[in-house]
Structure formats: structure tokens, C-alpha cells
Enzyme design. Structure first.
Site, mmCIF file in Angstrom:
data_model
loop_
_atom_site.group_PDB
_atom_site.id
_atom_site.type_symbol
_atom_site.label_atom_id
_atom_site.label_comp_id
_atom_site.label_asym_id
_atom_site.label_seq_id
_atom_site.Cartn_x
_atom_site.Cartn_y
_atom_site.Cartn_z
ATOM 1 N N HIS A 23 -6.111 -0.855 5.991
ATOM 2 C CA HIS A 23 -6.219 -1.862 4.968
ATOM 3 C C HIS A 23 -6.866 -3.366 5.534
ATOM 4 O O HIS A 23 -6.220 -4.225 5.571
ATOM 5 C CB HIS A 23 -4.509 -2.407 4.624
ATOM 6 C CG HIS A 23 -3.965 -1.385 3.509
ATOM 7 N ND1 HIS A 23 -2.558 -1.319 2.983
ATOM 8 C CD2 HIS A 23 -4.390 -0.552 2.922
ATOM 9 C CE1 HIS A 23 -2.407 -0.424 2.424
ATOM 10 N NE2 HIS A 23 -3.560 0.194 1.960
ATOM 11 N N HIS A 79 -4.399 9.992 -5.581
ATOM 12 C CA HIS A 79 -4.733 8.576 -5.306
ATOM 13 C C HIS A 79 -5.926 8.082 -5.231
ATOM 14 O O HIS A 79 -6.753 9.109 -4.380
ATOM 15 C CB HIS A 79 -3.555 8.216 -3.806
ATOM 16 C CG HIS A 79 -3.377 6.887 -3.801
ATOM 17 N ND1 HIS A 79 -3.405 5.869 -4.516
ATOM 18 C CD2 HIS A 79 -3.152 6.441 -2.355
ATOM 19 C CE1 HIS A 79 -3.261 4.727 -3.865
ATOM 20 N NE2 HIS A 79 -3.147 4.923 -2.635
ATOM 21 N N GLU A 81 -6.961 5.260 -3.749
ATOM 22 C CA GLU A 81 -7.299 4.574 -2.730
ATOM 23 C C GLU A 81 -8.387 5.218 -1.668
ATOM 24 O O GLU A 81 -8.253 6.381 -1.569
ATOM 25 C CB GLU A 81 -5.925 3.923 -1.848
ATOM 26 C CG GLU A 81 -6.484 2.806 -0.815
ATOM 27 C CD GLU A 81 -5.074 2.125 -0.478
ATOM 28 O OE1 GLU A 81 -4.010 2.592 -0.783
ATOM 29 O OE2 GLU A 81 -5.402 1.004 -0.034
ATOM 30 N N ASP A 83 -8.908 5.748 1.170
ATOM 31 C CA ASP A 83 -8.706 6.625 2.410
ATOM 32 C C ASP A 83 -8.537 8.201 2.099
ATOM 33 O O ASP A 83 -8.259 8.859 2.723
ATOM 34 C CB ASP A 83 -7.477 6.114 3.352
ATOM 35 C CG ASP A 83 -6.169 5.789 2.427
ATOM 36 O OD1 ASP A 83 -6.519 5.312 1.189
ATOM 37 O OD2 ASP A 83 -5.242 5.780 3.233
ATOM 38 N N HIS A 147 2.489 3.955 -3.780
ATOM 39 C CA HIS A 147 2.294 2.534 -3.761
ATOM 40 C C HIS A 147 1.242 1.737 -4.744
ATOM 41 O O HIS A 147 1.336 0.564 -4.738
ATOM 42 C CB HIS A 147 2.299 1.965 -2.394
ATOM 43 C CG HIS A 147 0.825 2.009 -2.019
ATOM 44 N ND1 HIS A 147 0.256 1.028 -1.230
ATOM 45 C CD2 HIS A 147 -0.096 3.390 -1.778
ATOM 46 C CE1 HIS A 147 -0.938 1.460 -0.873
ATOM 47 N NE2 HIS A 147 -0.974 2.690 -1.195
ATOM 48 N N ASP A 166 0.869 9.339 -0.094
ATOM 49 C CA ASP A 166 1.099 8.209 0.941
ATOM 50 C C ASP A 166 2.798 8.524 0.999
ATOM 51 O O ASP A 166 3.124 8.043 2.216
ATOM 52 C CB ASP A 166 0.989 6.925 0.339
ATOM 53 C CG ASP A 166 -0.873 6.587 0.366
ATOM 54 O OD1 ASP A 166 -1.261 7.031 1.409
ATOM 55 O OD2 ASP A 166 -1.051 5.809 -0.124
ATOM 56 N N TYR A 194 5.710 2.258 8.470
ATOM 57 C CA TYR A 194 4.942 2.416 7.379
ATOM 58 C C TYR A 194 5.475 2.336 5.999
ATOM 59 O O TYR A 194 5.212 1.632 4.921
ATOM 60 C CB TYR A 194 4.488 4.150 7.236
ATOM 61 C CG TYR A 194 3.623 4.564 6.368
ATOM 62 C CD1 TYR A 194 2.078 4.626 6.236
ATOM 63 C CD2 TYR A 194 4.072 4.887 4.959
ATOM 64 C CE1 TYR A 194 1.217 5.025 5.695
ATOM 65 C CE2 TYR A 194 3.122 5.582 3.757
ATOM 66 C CZ TYR A 194 1.909 5.273 4.333
ATOM 67 O OH TYR A 194 0.812 5.750 3.317
ATOM 68 N N HIS A 227 -0.663 10.977 5.211
ATOM 69 C CA HIS A 227 -1.016 10.434 6.743
ATOM 70 C C HIS A 227 -0.093 11.037 7.513
ATOM 71 O O HIS A 227 1.269 11.014 7.244
ATOM 72 C CB HIS A 227 -0.892 8.933 6.731
ATOM 73 C CG HIS A 227 -1.920 8.279 5.594
ATOM 74 N ND1 HIS A 227 -2.882 7.922 6.280
ATOM 75 C CD2 HIS A 227 -1.670 7.574 4.572
ATOM 76 C CE1 HIS A 227 -3.587 7.252 5.086
ATOM 77 N NE2 HIS A 227 -2.948 6.984 4.084
HETATM 78 FE FE1 FEO Z 1 -2.502 4.142 -0.762
HETATM 79 FE FE2 FEO Z 1 -3.185 6.157 2.134
HETATM 80 O O1 FEO Z 1 -3.389 5.224 0.736
#
Ligand code: FEO
Length: 393
Positions: A23, A79, A81, A83, A147, A166, A194, A227
């Protein structure tokens, strides 16, 4: 780079041993991380998520070695995002028109980030299903605000795998992939860090979602987050942890957090810790300088605490900027059910304690009236007030 994990399902992600922050620089990475993507090869071939944009070309090349890209029937984008979606551009340049299954909010986030590229979106919502052959199907579960608004999970029947994105993840590089192969202390430390730093603001939604998923009777045998490790040994252990963590979690811990200019406030911090430990021998007491400690690690300690004691000297009619920034982050994380007390030195105007008190209340803490406010350096009468203050915590 294709690792079979169960049946016809393989891991095809990227392990980021060198990652230092996430982030931007807002989340410290101490033990590496990974972006997990998964390939399902049943009658239909399905890719679940991709990797962060800097790894997109390596990802596509590795995927090409694992499977004929033209055989990919569906892509699941759990998702938006970057990543997890960062390789979609490179991949869909190779296989344009491949259906991308995602939530309505994910269409907004993907088009917002990558532009309107004419991707073949298939919008899904909770309960929708996708037949992948061999008697198996994918069941979609929206994970709104876990999230991001666009977050989603997918359950694969037959093998009973939950691709949770996530949720249940950790920033933790484990080449062996599975939870039973990882160092257990580090794994749970990273899973908690996390949760605290990414998911805690949404704890009420986490609690509800766990109840909802439990009510679906999915018989989960493996949890594959986006992750960190894959939970194959007792996978529900992390679900049980989330259930605990999402309900105003606390341990018997009190954490002292401070910054100092000329050591007066630091001396108070040390003395408060000493008196806490003397008065409450069963309580874990920890002390952190916000300038010298990692803020994500300190927030994890705050999460475990039933109370925090926060100190700053007064400077320029305010508190130290390091503490102002730290308190802004504290507010973001929306901790609940915790007490606080304040302390600090001053030489002239002395607003520090009042400002600390206001910011802690604004962050949701119950701040006790007793405080330590020392003119210049702490003296015997200041130290004598500590017992009264900590008795309220
Ligand atoms: Fe919300 Fe691992 O990205």
C-alpha cells in the site's frame, strides 16, 4: 511456476521475497509476501486472480508455460486492487474477449484503473454459480468491504476450496505454500498484523460475513487466500481466529506509546511501564516510541491491548507531529472496547495532554480522567500520580 495444490488446481502466483512495503509505504513487510493466483483445469480452464502489475509480464510468461493461454475459458477477478488485477492488461492483450467474472463494483474499479478496454465482464453476485465441468462448479460470494466494495470470494465444489482473496491472507513469503509447512509463530503473527492493519476497520462486517459463510454449509477443506500461505491443515482455524478478532478482541495487555523531545516524557513512559508491571503482574506491558518503532507492528500491539497509555510533550501549542500522524492512523483502524490514559511534559502552554485526550476519544477510546502532566521534567510528585492513573486501566 505451476504448483499443484489439490486435484486439478494449481498455484500460479508470485512470491515476493524482496517486498519491503505494501500500500505504497503504509504497511511494513518484514517477512516477504506473495500474490497468489490459481489455475483450475477441469473440463473448463479457469484462472483465479493475477498478480501485481510490476510482475505482469513474468506472470503471463509463466502462465503460458503452465497452460495454452487460449484454453483459458474464464478469468475470475475477485478484487480490483492492483496487486491482484495488475496482470489483467497483459493477459487480456493475449486472450481478448475471455470472460472476466467479477462484482459490479469490480467493473468500476477495473475500468477506473485500466480504462474502458472492452473487456468481456460477467457481473456476478452472491449465490451465482459457474459450471466448470466434471460435476464441479464455482459459487460466488460477495465480500463487500472486506476490504474493498468490490471484494469477492469463490467456492469450488467437489474439491471444497474457498478462494478467499484478501480475507485470511498474510504478508508472508512461504515457498512451501502451505500453512503446515510454515513457521507457526511467524504465520500467526503475520496473519494478525494483516487483520489489524487491513481488516480491523471492517470488523463488524467480518463477523457478519463469517456467520453468512458458516450458514452456507460449504464444508471448506482448503482456503486459498491471495497473500501468504494456503490453509490446508485445519483451514477453519483462521476462520475461528477471524471470528474472535472481529468481536472487540483484547488480551490482558497494556501498551505504553509515546514520543519525547528531551527525555522527560520518555522517563515517564518507562516509569509508567514499571508501575504497571508492579501493580498488575499478570498483565503484559509493552513500551514503544512512535518515532523508533514500526507503526503497523505497534498497531498490532494496540489491538491486543485492553488499554493504552499515550504520551507526548507539548510543542508549539500542540503535540509532536510523529504522535499526530500516529493518532490519525489509530483513528483509521477503528479500535473498540479499549481504555486510554495520557501523559506528557511541557514547559510553557501545556496543551499536549488535552490534545492527546481529544484525539484518543475521537479514535473511539475511553480516556480516563487521571493523567500525568509534568512541568519541565517529571518530579517525585508526578511519579506519585502514576499509581492512581494506572488503577483506572
Ligand atoms: Fe486488497 Fe491484496 O489487495
Amino acid at each position: 511456476m505451476k504448483r499443484n495444490i489439490k486435484g486439478n488446481v494449481s498455484w500460479v502466483g508470485h512470491i515476493d521475497w524482496d517486498l519491503e512495503t505494501f500500500h505504497g509505504d503504509d504497511y511494513s513487510i518484514m517477512n516477504g509476501s506473495s500474490q497468489n493466483a490459481y489455475l483450475i483445469e477441469e473440463e473448463k480452464t479457469v484462472l483465479v486472480d493475477t498478480v501485481w502489475a510490476p510482475h505482469r509480464f513474468e506472470f503471463v510468461e509463466n502462465l503460458r508455460k503452465a497452460v495454452d493461454l487460449k484454453k483459458i475459458d474464464f478469468i475470475i477477478a475477485n478484487h480490483g486492487e492492483t496487486d491482484h488485477s495488475g496482470a489483467l492488461t497483459a493477459l487480456l492483450d493475449e486472450i481478448p474477449g475471455t470472460p472476466v467474472y467479477c462484482t459490479a463494483a469490480a467493473v468500476k474499479s477495473l475500468e477506473g484503473q485500466y480504462g474502458k478496454r472492452g473487456w468481456n465482464f460477467k457481473v456476478v453476485k452472491t449465490g451465482d454459480e459457474l459450471d466448470i465441468g466434471n460435476g464441479k462448479k464455482l459459487v460466488f460470494v460477495e465480500m463487500k468491504m472486506l476490504h474493498w466494495p468490490d471484494s469477492m470470494a469463490v467456492f469450488m465444489t467437489g474439491d471444497d476450496i474457498l478462494f478467499s482473496n484478501d480475507a485470511f491472507g498474510q504478508h508472508f513469503a512461504v515457498e512451501e505454500l502451505f500453512n503446515d509447512k510454515a513457521n507457526q509463530c511467524l504465520l500467526m503473527k503475520e496473519a494478525l498484523k494483516y487483520y489489524v492493519n487491513i481488516l480491523n476497520p471492517f470488523s463488524p462486517l467480518v463477523a457478519k460475513k463469517i456467520e453468512e459463510i458458516s450458514g452456507m454449509n460449504l464444508n471448506i477443506s482448503m482456503i486459498c487466500p491471495s497473500h501468504g500461505v494456503i490453509w490446508r491443515d485445519n483451514p477453519l482455524q483462521i476462520v475461528e481466529k477471524y471470528a474472535q478478532w472481529s468481536k472487540s478482541y483484547q488480551e490482558n495487555q497494556i501498551t505504553v506509546i509515546y514520543d519525547t523531545m528531551w527525555e522527560g516524557t520518555a522517563r515517564l513512559a518507562r516509569e509508567i511501564a514499571f508501575e504497571l508491571s508492579a501493580a498488575k503482574p499478570d498483565t503484559v506491558v509493552k513500551v514503544f516510541s512512535v518515532s523508533k518503532s514500526d507503526k503497523n507492528e505497534v498497531m498490532t500491539e494496540v489491538f491486543k491491548s485492553k488499554a493504552i497509555v499515550v504520551g507526548s510533550p507539548t510543542v508549539s501549542n500542540d503535540i509532536l507531529s510523529s504522535m499526530t500522524g500516529w493518532l490519525a492512523f489509530l483513528k483509521q483502524l477503528k479500535f473498540k472496547n479499549k481504555k486510554a490514559a495520557v501523559f506528557g511534559c511541557y514547559g510553557w502552554s501545556g496543551e499536549g495532554n488535552r490534545i492527546l485526550r481529544e484525539k484518543l476519544k475521537d479514535a473511539g477510546f475511553e480516556v480516563v480522567d487521571e493523567e500525568i502532566k509534568s512541568l519541565w521534567n517529571p518530579e517525585t510528585e508526578d511519579f506519585a500520580k502514576i499509581k492512581d492513573m494506572i488503577a483506572r486501566l
